[in-house]
Design a protein around this motif. Structure first.
Motif, short mmCIF file in Angstrom:
data_model
loop_
_atom_site.label_atom_id
_atom_site.label_comp_id
_atom_site.label_asym_id
_atom_site.label_seq_id
_atom_site.Cartn_x
_atom_site.Cartn_y
_atom_site.Cartn_z
N ALA A 8 72.90 -34.22 8.79
CA ALA A 8 73.88 -34.76 9.74
C ALA A 8 75.12 -33.89 9.75
N ILE A 9 75.79 -33.93 10.91
CA ILE A 9 77.10 -33.31 11.04
C ILE A 9 78.05 -34.44 11.44
N ASP A 101 73.22 -55.68 8.45
CA ASP A 101 72.13 -54.77 8.80
C ASP A 101 72.61 -53.32 8.91
N ILE A 102 73.85 -53.11 9.32
CA ILE A 102 74.39 -51.75 9.38
C ILE A 102 74.64 -51.24 7.96
N ASP A 103 75.18 -52.09 7.09
CA ASP A 103 75.37 -51.72 5.69
C ASP A 103 74.01 -51.38 5.05
N ARG A 104 73.00 -52.20 5.30
CA ARG A 104 71.67 -51.97 4.73
C ARG A 104 71.10 -50.64 5.22
N ALA A 105 71.26 -50.35 6.51
CA ALA A 105 70.77 -49.07 7.03
C ALA A 105 71.45 -47.90 6.32
N CYS A 106 72.75 -48.02 6.07
CA CYS A 106 73.47 -46.95 5.37
C CYS A 106 72.95 -46.77 3.95
N ARG A 107 72.53 -47.86 3.33
CA ARG A 107 72.02 -47.78 1.95
C ARG A 107 70.56 -47.33 1.90
N GLU A 108 69.77 -47.72 2.89
CA GLU A 108 68.33 -47.51 2.80
C GLU A 108 67.80 -46.35 3.65
N LEU A 109 68.39 -46.08 4.78
CA LEU A 109 67.94 -45.00 5.65
C LEU A 109 68.79 -43.77 5.33
N ARG A 110 68.32 -43.00 4.37
CA ARG A 110 69.11 -41.93 3.78
C ARG A 110 68.87 -40.58 4.46
N TYR A 111 69.95 -39.86 4.68
CA TYR A 111 69.87 -38.48 5.13
C TYR A 111 69.58 -37.64 3.89
N ASP A 112 68.47 -36.91 3.93
CA ASP A 112 68.08 -36.16 2.74
C ASP A 112 68.49 -34.70 2.79
N GLY A 113 68.96 -34.27 3.94
CA GLY A 113 69.45 -32.91 4.05
C GLY A 113 70.95 -32.89 3.85
N PRO A 114 71.54 -31.75 3.94
CA PRO A 114 72.99 -31.73 3.79
C PRO A 114 73.66 -32.56 4.87
N VAL A 115 74.77 -33.14 4.51
CA VAL A 115 75.67 -33.78 5.46
C VAL A 115 76.87 -32.85 5.57
N PHE A 116 77.04 -32.31 6.76
CA PHE A 116 78.13 -31.36 7.00
C PHE A 116 79.30 -32.09 7.65
N TYR A 154 77.31 -39.99 -0.36
CA TYR A 154 77.16 -38.63 0.15
C TYR A 154 78.38 -37.80 -0.21
N GLU A 155 78.17 -36.51 -0.36
CA GLU A 155 79.27 -35.57 -0.56
C GLU A 155 79.21 -34.53 0.55
N PRO A 156 79.82 -34.83 1.69
CA PRO A 156 79.75 -33.89 2.82
C PRO A 156 80.29 -32.51 2.47
N VAL A 157 79.63 -31.51 3.04
CA VAL A 157 80.00 -30.11 2.86
C VAL A 157 80.84 -29.69 4.06
N ASP A 158 82.06 -29.24 3.82
CA ASP A 158 82.92 -28.82 4.92
C ASP A 158 82.39 -27.55 5.58
N LEU A 159 82.33 -27.60 6.90
CA LEU A 159 82.00 -26.41 7.68
C LEU A 159 83.22 -25.51 7.69
N PRO A 160 83.00 -24.21 7.68
CA PRO A 160 84.15 -23.30 7.78
C PRO A 160 84.75 -23.34 9.18
N LEU A 161 86.01 -23.01 9.29
CA LEU A 161 86.71 -22.94 10.58
C LEU A 161 86.49 -21.55 11.16
N VAL A 162 85.28 -21.38 11.70
CA VAL A 162 84.85 -20.10 12.25
C VAL A 162 84.15 -20.36 13.58
N SER A 163 83.67 -19.31 14.22
CA SER A 163 82.99 -19.45 15.50
C SER A 163 81.75 -20.32 15.38
N ALA A 164 81.30 -20.83 16.52
CA ALA A 164 80.08 -21.65 16.54
C ALA A 164 78.90 -20.86 16.00
N ALA A 165 78.78 -19.60 16.34
CA ALA A 165 77.67 -18.77 15.85
C ALA A 165 77.70 -18.66 14.33
#
Length: 176
Positions: A8-9, A101-116, A154-165
């Motif tokens: 997720a971003i 139900d929203i709280d439960r989704a946050c606890r149970e439907l997990r993003y397994d990739g990085p969260v940016f 989650y521990e989101p990873v900050d995106l750098p302040l650089v171009s979209a590319a």
């Protein structure tokens, strides 16, 4: 190390999330667009947001759940523009209770990739027809959604302040 299925971003409005998702899609990455913006573009969407924030959150949740299910069975990663904890951040910012139900989704439907996290970046922030917050409100939104993501472990990873590319390269390196 396994390849993530759902990443997720997140971050406040106007931080380049949608631009990054569009660029990732052009590079062949499966993406799911921001559900809130789609709702706001629908007839009555802006009024729903203004007059019934709880109903707007419910609409976001339903759409996010549909996006989550759409990603099931994909062979590679899917990158979501925001996620379930963003809805919690919105509800808290509005001073509303988070439905079970929203709280439960946050606890149970997990993003397994990085969260940016696309951090606040005043140089690129521009209000538009759906992005109606001023800079201070955008900062408050960022703080609320970041707190929600962290509250759900989650521990989101900050995106750098650089171009979209360059941001695309940063994300792709971490999805590999």
């Amino acid at each position: 190390m396994s390849v993530p299925v759902r990443a997720a971003i997140t971050g406040g409005p106007g931080t380049g999330k949608s631009t990054l998702l569009d660029a990732l899609a052009r590079r062949g990455v499966a993406t799911e667009p921001e559900v809130a913006r789609a709702i706001l573009r629908e007839a009555g969407g802006m009024a729903l947001r203004a007059d019934d924030p709880a109903g707007f959150a419910r609409a976001m949740f339903d759409a996010e759940l549909a996006a989550w299910r759409a990603a099931e069975g994909r062979s590679g990663p899917t990158v979501f523009d925001r996620g379930f904890p963003d809805i919690v951040g919105f509800l808290r910012l509005e001073g509303l209770t988070v439905p079970e139900d929203i709280d439960r989704a946050c606890r149970e439907l997990r993003y397994d990739g990085p969260v940016f996290r696309a951090p606040p970046w005043q140089a690129i922030y521009r209000p538009d027809e759906e992005r109606i917050q001023d800079w201070e409100a955008a900062l408050a939104s960022d703080a609320a959604v970041m707190a929600a993501w962290r509250d759900y472990g989650y521990e989101p990873v900050d995106l750098p302040l650089v171009s979209a590319a360059e941001r695309v390269d940063f994300v792709l390196e971490r999805l590999a």
